[in-house]
Each structure stands twice: as C-alpha cells, then as structure tokens.
Design a protein around this motif. Sequence first.
Motif, PDB file in Angstrom:
ATOM      1  N   ARG A  13      -6.235   6.859  -9.639  1.00 47.79           N
ATOM      2  CA  ARG A  13      -6.102   5.406  -9.761  1.00 47.79           C
ATOM      3  C   ARG A  13      -7.258   4.687  -9.085  1.00 47.79           C
ATOM      4  N   GLY A  14      -7.783   5.279  -8.009  1.00 47.28           N
ATOM      5  CA  GLY A  14      -8.896   4.650  -7.315  1.00 47.28           C
ATOM      6  C   GLY A  14      -8.512   3.479  -6.436  1.00 47.28           C
ATOM      7  N   GLU A  15      -7.212   3.329  -6.148  1.00 44.82           N
ATOM      8  CA  GLU A  15      -6.733   2.238  -5.310  1.00 44.82           C
ATOM      9  C   GLU A  15      -6.478   2.752  -3.886  1.00 44.82           C
ATOM     10  N   PRO A  16      -6.376   1.850  -2.918  1.00 42.72           N
ATOM     11  CA  PRO A  16      -6.075   2.290  -1.545  1.00 42.72           C
ATOM     12  C   PRO A  16      -4.743   3.031  -1.470  1.00 42.72           C
ATOM     13  N   PHE A  17      -4.729   4.117  -0.705  1.00 45.70           N
ATOM     14  CA  PHE A  17      -3.488   4.848  -0.457  1.00 45.70           C
ATOM     15  C   PHE A  17      -3.634   5.646   0.824  1.00 45.70           C
ATOM     16  N   LEU A  18      -2.492   6.121   1.323  1.00 46.53           N
ATOM     17  CA  LEU A  18      -2.420   6.971   2.502  1.00 46.53           C
ATOM     18  C   LEU A  18      -1.676   8.237   2.128  1.00 46.53           C
ATOM     19  N   MET A  19      -1.660   9.212   3.015  1.00 46.41           N
ATOM     20  CA  MET A  19      -0.953  10.472   2.766  1.00 46.41           C
ATOM     21  C   MET A  19       0.022  10.744   3.902  1.00 46.41           C
TER      22      MET A  19
ATOM     23  N   THR B 280       0.848  -1.191   0.000  1.00 45.51           N
ATOM     24  CA  THR B 280       0.000   0.000   0.000  1.00 45.51           C
ATOM     25  C   THR B 280       0.884   1.242   0.000  1.00 45.51           C
ATOM     26  N   PRO B 281       0.647   2.189  -0.898  1.00 48.58           N
ATOM     27  CA  PRO B 281       1.488   3.384  -0.929  1.00 48.58           C
ATOM     28  C   PRO B 281       1.076   4.427   0.109  1.00 48.58           C
ATOM     29  N   SER B 282       2.062   4.933   0.837  1.00 52.57           N
ATOM     30  CA  SER B 282       1.878   6.113   1.673  1.00 52.57           C
ATOM     31  C   SER B 282       2.467   7.269   0.880  1.00 52.57           C
ATOM     32  N   VAL B 283       1.593   8.017   0.238  1.00 54.29           N
ATOM     33  CA  VAL B 283       2.007   8.958  -0.804  1.00 54.29           C
ATOM     34  C   VAL B 283       2.509  10.254  -0.183  1.00 54.29           C
ATOM     35  N   MET B 284       3.717  10.651  -0.579  1.00 55.16           N
ATOM     36  CA  MET B 284       4.204  11.968  -0.202  1.00 55.16           C
ATOM     37  C   MET B 284       3.256  13.012  -0.757  1.00 55.16           C
ATOM     38  N   SER B 285       2.928  14.003   0.054  1.00 52.52           N
ATOM     39  CA  SER B 285       1.825  14.904  -0.276  1.00 52.52           C
ATOM     40  C   SER B 285       2.209  16.010  -1.250  1.00 52.52           C
TER      41      SER B 285
ATOM     42  N   HIS C 261      -8.083   8.552   4.274  1.00 48.79           N
ATOM     43  CA  HIS C 261      -8.146   8.962   5.674  1.00 48.79           C
ATOM     44  C   HIS C 261      -9.149   8.180   6.517  1.00 48.79           C
ATOM     45  N   VAL C 262      -9.957   7.342   5.874  1.00 43.91           N
ATOM     46  CA  VAL C 262     -10.906   6.507   6.614  1.00 43.91           C
ATOM     47  C   VAL C 262     -10.744   5.030   6.240  1.00 43.91           C
ATOM     48  N   GLU C 263     -10.905   4.725   4.960  1.00 47.54           N
ATOM     49  CA  GLU C 263     -10.978   3.327   4.554  1.00 47.54           C
ATOM     50  C   GLU C 263      -9.626   2.622   4.598  1.00 47.54           C
ATOM     51  N   THR C 264      -8.580   3.253   4.058  1.00 50.32           N
ATOM     52  CA  THR C 264      -7.270   2.599   4.062  1.00 50.32           C
ATOM     53  C   THR C 264      -6.697   2.485   5.468  1.00 50.32           C
ATOM     54  N   PRO C 265      -6.783   3.512   6.320  1.00 50.85           N
ATOM     55  CA  PRO C 265      -6.328   3.310   7.706  1.00 50.85           C
ATOM     56  C   PRO C 265      -7.041   2.163   8.412  1.00 50.85           C
ATOM     57  N   ARG C 266      -8.348   2.014   8.131  1.00 49.18           N
ATOM     58  CA  ARG C 266      -9.089   0.923   8.763  1.00 49.18           C
ATOM     59  C   ARG C 266      -8.586  -0.433   8.259  1.00 49.18           C
ATOM     60  N   ALA C 267      -8.371  -0.536   6.950  1.00 52.65           N
ATOM     61  CA  ALA C 267      -7.954  -1.812   6.370  1.00 52.65           C
ATOM     62  C   ALA C 267      -6.522  -2.178   6.733  1.00 52.65           C
TER      63      ALA C 267
ATOM     64  N   ASP D 222      -6.223  -1.230  11.118  1.00 51.87           N
ATOM     65  CA  ASP D 222      -7.347  -1.567  11.976  1.00 51.87           C
ATOM     66  C   ASP D 222      -7.641  -0.441  12.967  1.00 51.87           C
ATOM     67  N   ILE D 223      -7.586   0.793  12.466  1.00 49.63           N
ATOM     68  CA  ILE D 223      -7.947   1.951  13.285  1.00 49.63           C
ATOM     69  C   ILE D 223      -9.177   2.620  12.681  1.00 49.63           C
ATOM     70  N   ASP D 224      -9.964   3.206  13.536  1.00 45.38           N
ATOM     71  CA  ASP D 224     -11.202   3.857  13.107  1.00 45.38           C
ATOM     72  C   ASP D 224     -11.053   5.358  13.316  1.00 45.38           C
ATOM     73  N   THR D 225     -10.711   6.060  12.257  1.00 51.46           N
ATOM     74  CA  THR D 225     -10.471   7.500  12.382  1.00 51.46           C
ATOM     75  C   THR D 225     -11.762   8.280  12.580  1.00 51.46           C
ATOM     76  N   GLU D 226     -12.901   7.706  12.213  1.00 47.89           N
ATOM     77  CA  GLU D 226     -14.173   8.389  12.451  1.00 47.89           C
ATOM     78  C   GLU D 226     -14.613   8.238  13.897  1.00 47.89           C
ATOM     79  N   ALA D 227     -14.495   7.038  14.445  1.00 50.44           N
ATOM     80  CA  ALA D 227     -14.925   6.819  15.823  1.00 50.44           C
ATOM     81  C   ALA D 227     -14.097   7.629  16.803  1.00 50.44           C
ATOM     82  N   THR D 228     -12.820   7.795  16.517  1.00 48.88           N
ATOM     83  CA  THR D 228     -11.985   8.566  17.431  1.00 48.88           C
ATOM     84  C   THR D 228     -12.289  10.056  17.373  1.00 48.88           C
TER      85      THR D 228
END
Length: 288
Positions: A219-225, A203-208, A265-271, A274-280
């Motif tokens: 691309r529509g694929e999972p990524f982080l920032m 999974t890419p953690s993309v430099m911003s 910021h929601v789906e990839t962190p969860r997958a 296993d963190i829930d950025t919305e619940a926190t």
Amino acid sequence: MSEELGTPVLDDHLHLDPEHGRGMAAVDDFARLGGTHLLVVNKPSWHLGPVPSEADDFRPVFETTVAVAREASERLRGRAWPVLGVHPGLVSRLVDDGGYDPSGARELMREGIGVAAEFVADGRALGLKSGRPHYDVSDAVWTASNAVMRRAFEHGAELDCAVQLHTEASEDLTEVAEWAAEAGMDPSRVVKHYASGELAGPTPSVMSEKDWLRTAAERGEPFLMETDFVDDPEKPGMVLGPKTVPRRVRWLLEEGYEDAVRTAHVETPRAVYDIDTEATLSDPTFRG
C-alpha cells in the motif's frame, strides 16, 4: 550472540508480566533475533491485581509497566517505552460482574485514563491506550465505551501524545479518526492495535502475519508492526511470540520491501510517537 538486521526493529504493542510470565526472557528472545525497540503496553488491570473500584487502583499496574519497560531498556540495543491506559474490556467486568451501570463504569474508566495521562505528562509514559469492546455489547455499554475513548483523545490532544486503540476488527475507522480530530488530535497519531494490512482512518499497527504485512507494504502508507504478545504462561500460544517481529523484518527485507521496513520502524514511529529509533541505536545515551 544477537543478530543485527541493519535497521531499528520496533514491536509496537506487546505485554510483559514480570511476576507471572516470561518477562525479561521474552525481551532477550526479541533482542537476540535483532529486535531493538519495544512499546510495552500495560496488561489489563485485573491481570496484575484486583478489578479497580477507584482511580488510584490503576496506579500499581501502571507503575509495574513503567518499571518493566525501564528494565527492558537495559537489555536492548535501543530502548523500550511504556504505553498506559484502560483496557476496554474492563467495562464488561464492571457492568456484568461488578454491579456498575454503564455510566458508572464510564466514569471510573475515564478516571483511569486520567491517571495514565499523569504518567505521560510527567514523562514516565510515551502514550495512552483506550478503545472499545471487540465483542457484542448493549447500546448503553457501547455508548459508554465510546465516551471513554473520546476522553482519551482529549488527553492525547492536551498532551500531544499518541493513543493506541483496542477495537473491533475493521478496515474503516474513519469515524473514530474524526472524533480524534474533533478533540484536537492529529488522527494519524491514533493507532489501531491488532490491525490487518488495510485501514482507513487511524494508523494501523499491523499484526505480523505475512499476508497482512505484504498488503501493508504494498500500500505504501504509514504502518507499524506488532505481536500483541500477552506473556501469559497459561496461554503460551496466545497471539504471536516475541521473536516474530524481527523474523518478519528479515522476511520483508528478503522479499525486497526495504522501504516498507523503514516506514514501519523509523518513519512511522517518528511521526506517530515522536521517537527516533535510529538515534537511540547510534547514541546509547539518547533517550528521546
């Protein structure tokens, strides 16, 4: 008064130095622009102490990172989690300057990963960090570095946690993802830190940077920032500042990439973690 962007905002990889750097002032900058969550990665061990010579030498750096993540959580609408491990550049410090041969360096670094795994096992850290040098090294050092990384995958499989990687620039790390799978890890839980907008394998953690983020979004694929903020007063312009991720989230929303923002910021962190950025955000007492 802090801005709110209507979404969790996670910086997937930055460093905080409470003694020599900006520390909580950087966290405040991030939060003021709308940032809500952080993954705080320990600085290289020799930045916060001596070059390790035994496994226990890694503990003070890990303890510092856990403490600074806890303090950061008190200043965020969401929370911060520590990610702990051994910077792959340590191999050069050990071999070039410390009198180690590559096999000796490999064993010490594996032991350091083992110490980091203890912190994950007892719930004090979220995931592990490993990798291999991004610069030219001898074949023996390259082989040793890959062995360290593969040991991190073994711990990741045993602990069911993510492993962040510092590696050479590449858009194809399928072999590395295969090594993770061989160790029993889900390859999607291997995260390539400092990634561009395209990556095969982890999974890419993309430099911003805007160009890379646009590529990742389309691309529509999972990524982080991430920013890879180094928090070094001697290198104030090094990599990206702590305000960058929330600013880039605002830009992505203005450009119409709402789905990509939710992905990063929601789906990839969860997958991946296993963190829930919305619940926190909705429940301050929720620490998952």
